[in-house]
Write a protein that holds these residues in place. Structure first.
Motif, PDB file in Angstrom:
ATOM      1  N   MET A   1      -0.602  -8.171  10.078  1.00  0.00           N
ATOM      2  CA  MET A   1      -1.571  -7.657   9.199  1.00  0.00           C
ATOM      3  C   MET A   1      -2.913  -7.692   9.906  1.00  0.00           C
ATOM      4  N   ASP A   2      -3.615  -6.634   9.730  1.00  0.00           N
ATOM      5  CA  ASP A   2      -4.872  -6.585  10.471  1.00  0.00           C
ATOM      6  C   ASP A   2      -6.004  -7.164   9.648  1.00  0.00           C
ATOM      7  N   SER A   3      -7.154  -7.320  10.228  1.00  0.00           N
ATOM      8  CA  SER A   3      -8.276  -8.025   9.606  1.00  0.00           C
ATOM      9  C   SER A   3      -8.878  -7.238   8.461  1.00  0.00           C
ATOM     10  N   THR A   4      -8.870  -5.919   8.540  1.00  0.00           N
ATOM     11  CA  THR A   4      -9.427  -5.139   7.432  1.00  0.00           C
ATOM     12  C   THR A   4      -8.538  -5.219   6.204  1.00  0.00           C
ATOM     13  N   THR A   5      -7.251  -5.234   6.435  1.00  0.00           N
ATOM     14  CA  THR A   5      -6.337  -5.337   5.309  1.00  0.00           C
ATOM     15  C   THR A   5      -6.444  -6.712   4.686  1.00  0.00           C
ATOM     16  N   SER A   6      -6.512  -7.738   5.519  1.00  0.00           N
ATOM     17  CA  SER A   6      -6.617  -9.083   4.962  1.00  0.00           C
ATOM     18  C   SER A   6      -7.956  -9.290   4.297  1.00  0.00           C
ATOM     19  N   GLY A   7      -9.037  -8.667   4.780  1.00  0.00           N
ATOM     20  CA  GLY A   7     -10.358  -8.760   4.140  1.00  0.00           C
ATOM     21  C   GLY A   7     -10.344  -8.069   2.785  1.00  0.00           C
ATOM     22  N   ALA A   8      -9.686  -6.891   2.717  1.00  0.00           N
ATOM     23  CA  ALA A   8      -9.614  -6.159   1.447  1.00  0.00           C
ATOM     24  C   ALA A   8      -8.770  -6.930   0.453  1.00  0.00           C
ATOM     25  N   LEU A   9      -7.697  -7.526   0.922  1.00  0.00           N
ATOM     26  CA  LEU A   9      -6.828  -8.315   0.057  1.00  0.00           C
ATOM     27  C   LEU A   9      -7.550  -9.543  -0.445  1.00  0.00           C
ATOM     28  N   THR A  10      -8.332 -10.186   0.376  1.00  0.00           N
ATOM     29  CA  THR A  10      -9.107 -11.361  -0.015  1.00  0.00           C
ATOM     30  C   THR A  10     -10.156 -10.970  -1.041  1.00  0.00           C
ATOM     31  N   ALA A  11     -10.806  -9.833  -0.831  1.00  0.00           N
ATOM     32  CA  ALA A  11     -11.822  -9.367  -1.779  1.00  0.00           C
ATOM     33  C   ALA A  11     -11.181  -9.042  -3.121  1.00  0.00           C
ATOM     34  N   ALA A  12     -10.015  -8.400  -3.095  1.00  0.00           N
ATOM     35  CA  ALA A  12      -9.313  -8.057  -4.337  1.00  0.00           C
ATOM     36  C   ALA A  12      -8.888  -9.322  -5.062  1.00  0.00           C
ATOM     37  N   LEU A  13      -8.405 -10.305  -4.323  1.00  0.00           N
ATOM     38  CA  LEU A  13      -8.009 -11.572  -4.949  1.00  0.00           C
ATOM     39  C   LEU A  13      -9.223 -12.304  -5.507  1.00  0.00           C
ATOM     40  N   ALA A  14     -10.341 -12.237  -4.820  1.00  0.00           N
ATOM     41  CA  ALA A  14     -11.562 -12.889  -5.297  1.00  0.00           C
ATOM     42  C   ALA A  14     -12.034 -12.235  -6.591  1.00  0.00           C
ATOM     43  N   ILE A  15     -11.975 -10.898  -6.645  1.00  0.00           N
ATOM     44  CA  ILE A  15     -12.373 -10.183  -7.868  1.00  0.00           C
ATOM     45  C   ILE A  15     -11.418 -10.528  -9.006  1.00  0.00           C
ATOM     46  N   ALA A  16     -10.112 -10.585  -8.705  1.00  0.00           N
ATOM     47  CA  ALA A  16      -9.114 -10.921  -9.729  1.00  0.00           C
ATOM     48  C   ALA A  16      -9.351 -12.335 -10.247  1.00  0.00           C
ATOM     49  N   VAL A  17      -9.670 -13.272  -9.348  1.00  0.00           N
ATOM     50  CA  VAL A  17      -9.959 -14.650  -9.769  1.00  0.00           C
ATOM     51  C   VAL A  17     -11.194 -14.681 -10.637  1.00  0.00           C
ATOM     52  N   LEU A  18     -12.226 -13.931 -10.259  1.00  0.00           N
ATOM     53  CA  LEU A  18     -13.471 -13.873 -11.028  1.00  0.00           C
ATOM     54  C   LEU A  18     -13.210 -13.303 -12.427  1.00  0.00           C
ATOM     55  N   VAL A  19     -12.419 -12.228 -12.503  1.00  0.00           N
ATOM     56  CA  VAL A  19     -12.069 -11.633 -13.805  1.00  0.00           C
ATOM     57  C   VAL A  19     -11.287 -12.644 -14.637  1.00  0.00           C
TER      58      VAL A  19
END
Length: 167
Positions: A1-19
């Motif tokens: 997995m590349d860094s952009t995909t893992s960064g996007a996944l981390t951001a999506a998980l962070a938003i989901a946690v925040l929600v």
């Protein structure tokens, strides 16, 4: 997995946690509001539990029911006694003698709800006054009645019974 995909996944998980944190906070607030309302309901207005409030209300209803039963019984007694009270009256004033004036003589009928009672008459003369009483049963006298006494009795019987009118 590349860094952009893992960064996007981390951001999506962070938003989901925040929600999820926001939703959890809203649910927590709503649960606290429901707890407060439930506590107010089960405590009652004066701080008692709902069960003790209901028990006190049921005790009052039982007490009131007994009071109503007693009043009903007393009302029955009063109604029975009241039927024997004078309810119908008739009065005739007259002058039976030529040498007296002012209609000082009278006949009065005093009857209960059943038409039972008495006719009282008074004959006034210059030298004396005589009083007569004649029993009445069911609106009729066993003794002979004078015209004035019969008229007083007729007036009383024509009134009807207040007890019968109230029924």
């Amino acid at each position: 997995m590349d860094s952009t995909t893992s960064g996007a996944l981390t951001a999506a998980l962070a938003i989901a946690v925040l929600v999820l944190v926001v939703v959890a906070a809203l649910l927590w607030r709503r649960l606290a509001d429901l707890d407060r309302r439930l506590a107010g309901l089960t405590r009652g207005g004066d701080g008692q539990s709902l069960e003790s409030t209901l028990r006190a209300t049921l005790d009052r209803v039982a007490t009131l029911s007994q009071a109503v039963d007693q009043l009903t019984s007393r009302a029955g007694v009063i109604e029975a006694v009241q039927r024997k009270a004078v309810q119908r009256t008739g009065l005739v004033r007259y002058n039976p003698f030529e040498d007296t004036g002012g209609n000082q003589s009278f006949a009065v009928a005093l009857l209960d709800a059943n038409g039972d009672g008495v006719v009282v008459s008074s004959l006034h003369a210059r030298q004396n006054t005589r009083v007569y009483a004649k029993a009445v049963t069911g609106g009729r006298s066993e003794a002979a009645l004078s015209d004035e006494e019969a008229e007083a009795l007729r007036q009383a019987m024509a009134q009807g019974s207040p007890a019968a009118k109230a029924s």
